[in-house]
Scaffold this motif. Sequence first.
Motif, PDB file in Angstrom:
ATOM      1  N   LYS A 184       0.826  -1.202   0.000  1.00  0.00           N
ATOM      2  CA  LYS A 184       0.000   0.000   0.000  1.00  0.00           C
ATOM      3  C   LYS A 184       0.865   1.259   0.000  1.00  0.00           C
ATOM      4  O   LYS A 184       0.578   2.230  -0.705  1.00  0.00           O
ATOM      5  N   ARG A 185       1.921   1.250   0.787  1.00  0.00           N
ATOM      6  CA  ARG A 185       2.797   2.414   0.853  1.00  0.00           C
ATOM      7  C   ARG A 185       3.458   2.664  -0.494  1.00  0.00           C
ATOM      8  O   ARG A 185       3.555   3.801  -0.960  1.00  0.00           O
ATOM      9  N   LYS A 186       3.917   1.604  -1.121  1.00  0.00           N
ATOM     10  CA  LYS A 186       4.587   1.735  -2.425  1.00  0.00           C
ATOM     11  C   LYS A 186       3.643   2.335  -3.455  1.00  0.00           C
ATOM     12  O   LYS A 186       4.025   3.224  -4.227  1.00  0.00           O
ATOM     13  N   CYS A 187       2.399   1.867  -3.472  1.00  0.00           N
ATOM     14  CA  CYS A 187       1.440   2.332  -4.470  1.00  0.00           C
ATOM     15  C   CYS A 187       0.940   3.743  -4.173  1.00  0.00           C
ATOM     16  O   CYS A 187       0.987   4.626  -5.043  1.00  0.00           O
ATOM     17  N   LEU A 188       0.475   3.981  -2.938  1.00  0.00           N
ATOM     18  CA  LEU A 188      -0.205   5.232  -2.624  1.00  0.00           C
ATOM     19  C   LEU A 188       0.742   6.397  -2.375  1.00  0.00           C
ATOM     20  O   LEU A 188       0.403   7.544  -2.651  1.00  0.00           O
ATOM     21  N   VAL A 189       1.936   6.109  -1.842  1.00  0.00           N
ATOM     22  CA  VAL A 189       2.862   7.179  -1.465  1.00  0.00           C
ATOM     23  C   VAL A 189       3.889   7.444  -2.567  1.00  0.00           C
ATOM     24  O   VAL A 189       4.095   8.582  -2.995  1.00  0.00           O
ATOM     25  N   GLU A 190       4.549   6.395  -3.021  1.00  0.00           N
ATOM     26  CA  GLU A 190       5.666   6.586  -3.952  1.00  0.00           C
ATOM     27  C   GLU A 190       5.242   6.732  -5.406  1.00  0.00           C
ATOM     28  O   GLU A 190       5.845   7.496  -6.162  1.00  0.00           O
ATOM     29  N   HIS A 191       4.206   5.981  -5.811  1.00  0.00           N
ATOM     30  CA  HIS A 191       3.857   5.953  -7.235  1.00  0.00           C
ATOM     31  C   HIS A 191       2.506   6.559  -7.560  1.00  0.00           C
ATOM     32  O   HIS A 191       2.202   6.761  -8.740  1.00  0.00           O
ATOM     33  N   GLY A 192       1.677   6.848  -6.565  1.00  0.00           N
ATOM     34  CA  GLY A 192       0.384   7.463  -6.848  1.00  0.00           C
ATOM     35  C   GLY A 192      -0.554   6.565  -7.617  1.00  0.00           C
ATOM     36  O   GLY A 192      -1.268   7.024  -8.519  1.00  0.00           O
ATOM     37  N   ILE A 193      -0.574   5.287  -7.279  1.00  0.00           N
ATOM     38  CA  ILE A 193      -1.415   4.312  -7.971  1.00  0.00           C
ATOM     39  C   ILE A 193      -2.487   3.804  -7.001  1.00  0.00           C
ATOM     40  O   ILE A 193      -2.171   3.336  -5.907  1.00  0.00           O
ATOM     41  N   SER A 213      -7.349  13.054   5.694  1.00  0.00           N
ATOM     42  CA  SER A 213      -6.057  13.601   6.097  1.00  0.00           C
ATOM     43  C   SER A 213      -5.636  12.850   7.354  1.00  0.00           C
ATOM     44  O   SER A 213      -6.433  12.688   8.286  1.00  0.00           O
ATOM     45  N   VAL A 214      -4.382  12.375   7.379  1.00  0.00           N
ATOM     46  CA  VAL A 214      -3.924  11.502   8.466  1.00  0.00           C
ATOM     47  C   VAL A 214      -2.585  12.000   8.994  1.00  0.00           C
ATOM     48  O   VAL A 214      -1.727  12.447   8.230  1.00  0.00           O
ATOM     49  N   ARG A 215      -2.392  11.932  10.318  1.00  0.00           N
ATOM     50  CA  ARG A 215      -1.144  12.334  10.964  1.00  0.00           C
ATOM     51  C   ARG A 215      -0.808  11.363  12.095  1.00  0.00           C
ATOM     52  O   ARG A 215      -1.689  10.731  12.680  1.00  0.00           O
ATOM     53  N   ASP A 219      13.091   9.067   8.233  1.00  0.00           N
ATOM     54  CA  ASP A 219      13.705  10.016   7.312  1.00  0.00           C
ATOM     55  C   ASP A 219      12.674  10.766   6.478  1.00  0.00           C
ATOM     56  O   ASP A 219      13.018  11.541   5.600  1.00  0.00           O
ATOM     57  N   VAL A 220      11.382  10.523   6.754  1.00  0.00           N
ATOM     58  CA  VAL A 220      10.333  11.201   6.014  1.00  0.00           C
ATOM     59  C   VAL A 220      10.059  12.559   6.642  1.00  0.00           C
ATOM     60  O   VAL A 220      10.162  12.724   7.850  1.00  0.00           O
ATOM     61  N   THR A 221       9.679  13.530   5.846  1.00  0.00           N
ATOM     62  CA  THR A 221       9.425  14.869   6.359  1.00  0.00           C
ATOM     63  C   THR A 221       8.438  14.855   7.511  1.00  0.00           C
ATOM     64  O   THR A 221       7.474  14.112   7.518  1.00  0.00           O
ATOM     65  N   SER A 222       8.687  15.689   8.499  1.00  0.00           N
ATOM     66  CA  SER A 222       7.848  15.701   9.698  1.00  0.00           C
ATOM     67  C   SER A 222       6.634  16.592   9.550  1.00  0.00           C
ATOM     68  O   SER A 222       5.857  16.731  10.477  1.00  0.00           O
ATOM     69  N   SER A 223       6.423  17.199   8.380  1.00  0.00           N
ATOM     70  CA  SER A 223       5.279  18.092   8.236  1.00  0.00           C
ATOM     71  C   SER A 223       3.963  17.341   8.332  1.00  0.00           C
ATOM     72  O   SER A 223       2.920  17.928   8.533  1.00  0.00           O
ATOM     73  N   HIS A 224       4.024  16.024   8.215  1.00  0.00           N
ATOM     74  CA  HIS A 224       2.787  15.256   8.330  1.00  0.00           C
ATOM     75  C   HIS A 224       2.803  14.372   9.553  1.00  0.00           C
ATOM     76  O   HIS A 224       2.178  13.345   9.615  1.00  0.00           O
ATOM     77  N   SER A 225       3.555  14.786  10.541  1.00  0.00           N
ATOM     78  CA  SER A 225       3.481  14.111  11.838  1.00  0.00           C
ATOM     79  C   SER A 225       2.433  14.806  12.674  1.00  0.00           C
ATOM     80  O   SER A 225       1.807  15.762  12.265  1.00  0.00           O
ATOM     81  N   GLY A 226       2.283  14.314  13.884  1.00  0.00           N
ATOM     82  CA  GLY A 226       1.308  14.932  14.778  1.00  0.00           C
ATOM     83  C   GLY A 226       1.856  16.159  15.476  1.00  0.00           C
ATOM     84  O   GLY A 226       1.228  16.679  16.370  1.00  0.00           O
ATOM     85  N   GLY A 227       3.033  16.611  15.124  1.00  0.00           N
ATOM     86  CA  GLY A 227       3.590  17.779  15.776  1.00  0.00           C
ATOM     87  C   GLY A 227       4.626  17.405  16.800  1.00  0.00           C
ATOM     88  O   GLY A 227       5.153  16.307  16.836  1.00  0.00           O
ATOM     89  N   LYS A 249       3.570  11.431   3.282  1.00  0.00           N
ATOM     90  CA  LYS A 249       2.540  12.181   2.566  1.00  0.00           C
ATOM     91  C   LYS A 249       2.117  11.398   1.333  1.00  0.00           C
ATOM     92  O   LYS A 249       2.956  10.908   0.574  1.00  0.00           O
ATOM     93  N   LEU A 250       0.798  11.272   1.152  1.00  0.00           N
ATOM     94  CA  LEU A 250       0.304  10.548  -0.005  1.00  0.00           C
ATOM     95  C   LEU A 250       0.665  11.282  -1.299  1.00  0.00           C
ATOM     96  O   LEU A 250       0.780  12.503  -1.338  1.00  0.00           O
ATOM     97  N   HIS A 251       0.828  10.521  -2.347  1.00  0.00           N
ATOM     98  CA  HIS A 251       1.131  11.059  -3.670  1.00  0.00           C
ATOM     99  C   HIS A 251      -0.019  11.962  -4.129  1.00  0.00           C
ATOM    100  O   HIS A 251      -1.178  11.763  -3.745  1.00  0.00           O
ATOM    101  N   LYS A 252       0.282  12.968  -4.937  1.00  0.00           N
ATOM    102  CA  LYS A 252      -0.742  13.916  -5.392  1.00  0.00           C
ATOM    103  C   LYS A 252      -1.862  13.233  -6.179  1.00  0.00           C
ATOM    104  O   LYS A 252      -2.985  13.734  -6.234  1.00  0.00           O
ATOM    105  N   ASN A 253      -1.568  12.065  -6.787  1.00  0.00           N
ATOM    106  CA  ASN A 253      -2.591  11.356  -7.565  1.00  0.00           C
ATOM    107  C   ASN A 253      -3.578  10.591  -6.682  1.00  0.00           C
ATOM    108  O   ASN A 253      -4.652  10.214  -7.130  1.00  0.00           O
ATOM    109  N   THR A 254      -3.196  10.338  -5.414  1.00  0.00           N
ATOM    110  CA  THR A 254      -4.049   9.515  -4.550  1.00  0.00           C
ATOM    111  C   THR A 254      -4.525  10.236  -3.293  1.00  0.00           C
ATOM    112  O   THR A 254      -5.387   9.725  -2.589  1.00  0.00           O
ATOM    113  N   CYS A 255      -3.984  11.424  -3.008  1.00  0.00           N
ATOM    114  CA  CYS A 255      -4.289  12.076  -1.722  1.00  0.00           C
ATOM    115  C   CYS A 255      -5.758  12.451  -1.590  1.00  0.00           C
ATOM    116  O   CYS A 255      -6.293  12.498  -0.478  1.00  0.00           O
TER     117      CYS A 255
END
Length: 874
Positions: free
Chosen positions: A548-557, A643-645, A843-851, A862-868
């Motif tokens: 799921k991570r590979k499809c939704l985050v990295e490739h937007g599928i 939206s998920v954090r 190593d992922v950006t913390s802008s989508h953490s809970g703070g 962060k989800l890919h722009k094609n799936t967010c």
Amino acid sequence: MASSSLAPAKVNGPNRRPMARLGLGTKGHRIPLLTNHFNVKLSSTSDHFYQYSVAFFYEDGNPVEPKGVGRKVLDMAYKTYESDMGGKGFAYDGEKTLFTVGPLPMNKLEFTVILENLSSNRTVRGSPNGGDTKRSRRTPQSKQYTVKINYATKIPIQSIFNALQGQDSEQFNEAIRVLDVLLRQHAAKQGCLLVRQCFFHNDPRNFISIGGGVVGCRGFHSSFRATQSGLSLNMDVSTTMIVRPGKVVDFLLENQNVRTLRDIDWIKAKRVLKSLRIKTFPCNLEYKIIGLSEKTCGEQKFEMKRKNGNSPNETIEMTVYDYYASHHHINVNDSRDYPCLNVGKPKRAVYIPLELCELLSLQRYTKALSSLQRSTLVEKSRQKPQERMKALMGAQRQSNYAADPLINSTGITISTSFTQVEGRVLEPPKLKFGNGGDLQPRNGRWNFNNKTLVDPTQIKRWAIVNFSAKCNINFLLNDLLKCCHAKGMQLDNPWRKIEESPQFRRNTPLVRVEKMFEAIRKALPGPPEFILCILPERKNSDIYGPWKRKCLVEHGIVTQCIAPLKINDQYLTNLLLKINAKMGGINSVLTIEHLHSIPLVSKKPTIIFGMDVCHGAAGSDGPSIAAVVSSRKWPLVSHYRASVRTQSSKVEMIDGLFKPVAPNKDEGMINELLKDFYLSTPKLKPENIIIFRDGVSESQFNQVLNIELEQIMEACKFLDPVWDPKFTVIVAQKIHHTKFFQPNSEYNVPPGTIIDNKVCHPRNNDFYLCAQNGAIGTTRPTHYHVLLDQIGFSTDELQEFVHSLSYVYQRSTSAVSQVAPVCYAHLAAGQMAQFIKFDDMSDVTSSHSGGGGSVGFAQMPKLHKNTCSSMFFC
């Protein structure tokens, strides 16, 4: 939307509190019901409960952790010093507080008590003021404790009556807590295991084996509730997990699913046995396990003293095996080649061979259950309505509260009959499908026979990947294409069907996913818009999260995972509903939604939020996952995005709703969702905001109103300072213990049954709704609490709107037990939790953490722009 300057922090926040009930609903046909509430009468209004703090100390003055031993020490103290306590019984909460009806003779009391390991009655008698003590001879197995009791406060019983009249009473919760502790004390006297407000008898007839050495122990929940008809005792069936009592060896073999001790993983064994209590033979003593010996029973040595002529304290070394053979004449041959249990202290080990140890009964199992254990537990613990009623009546009689002198001293009388209430069965909302016409669901269900989708999608660029060696893709594909054609969805033939190479099946899940994507890149002419993924096993596949991570985050599928056991028309229809929703289509809509005639919601731009927090398995210290879903494309109420954090572990309040990081930048969840609504409407700001919040208790309602709602309001002001939407806030609770039954019927209450009288809150605006068809077990209603309503719904309008939202869940052809936005939020949180379950996201950006609160936790990608903006969670 205009932007404002960075909002300053408020010094004094708002002080909102839940709204009062405006009236009862009238819609629907009325039916008589029974509920598992027992009416309680209170005869006294003048007495007080007295609260005392209690502390325990060892003989050397060090404090004692009361858990486990506190109740035994206090019971012995009462037996020994009953006259010094004025003969006054008490209720102990198991930690640091006890309550009495009326005061003890003195505000400060101090006692000295001796407990024997065995069932000895030897005690030490001491002055309640800590003076000289008259000592009796102590056995080597005894322990001495000092108990200090100090007056803390008093709680008026009158506060209960005030709350029942709808008056504010700060001491009501304290008074109700005292009553609940009284019931716990009563259960403790009967030898029950106590878990919060639940109690469990040591009766093998209540045990449900679920495998792995774990047993589901069926017991009962009991708690006092303030209702419109007065004080009531809510009793319900409850289940907790315990380790199977009996021989330690048998438990280990079952727990690890092996046949002999040679096959035991002793690292796992040490982890699962730690802190469990055992009884040893032949001396019949009880101990707590602190670990395992480093060597086997035949090799592990220890030092012991013996008398030897002129050397009375000669120290010799001896193995555990030889000690039992020479001193106890016991040959522990079955344990010789395996570790011993260590039941001593960290600096003073005491070793006992495995075969001489038995696990005591009623010890909680707190580790996470496997998928198989969970499904077995659910299947075996189901009870039909009449079966549950019979069990509850039996528990009420067995409890025999009327015989408890302490409960009687409060003036409490508990009825032995179920409370009668009136329910109303709401008409199900009509649904519209793609080929015209309306459908009236029956018994909370409908089907797609001869129906097409309202808004079917078209999928041209797609592929099938197969991680399973058992599934025949060709049969599945042919049937799926036929089903799509029948439902009006255009699904072209897939580009390719890609099978996993057998050489990769023994690799880790991450490697298997990487290898599959390498195969996809080589086989396809470009990135697909959709992939159907066939997993090797259902529910607990380790491939699911990385895939799921590979499809939704990295490739937007967009991807749909399946693991079919039996393929039929219903299975294919359900699969198609998920695919269509994920790809942006809509399966069915409410007729009133299609006609833009939902009261208030269809008249003005309205956004609906569903909010939930996923905390992970018991014992997990990973981050909690907060999810907020929002409706889009108003006037629709059937299409959502999420939206998920991440946020701090086990924190229920969502802290990522509003996150201003610059004068014109807010990285909070609400900002993201409001902008999406603005673009999908198009370019309308919502005038009404309806919030459904899941997972919070009544003690947290003020936090929802004054912290979470305030963040949402701040997010709105941040986007546009003059924008002033109206809010309605509703909490949806599934974790409660109220059930409803049809008198003299073996069936559950009908779908659409709503109750807002007698057992609801005496002041606040709440109601119970059973929207679903409870075909199995006993229906669990959802308890809705309307905390705020600025929009101005009438009682009937709001109740019917909530009922209708149980019919817009796009994954199913039946009404769901909670409104769809809450279900979607739960799905989104659970699915995104899989991303950090199998991979290191540090190593992922913390802008989508809970703070800031989640520093040190894996961060949510962060989800890919094609799936967010898709319904990826559907």
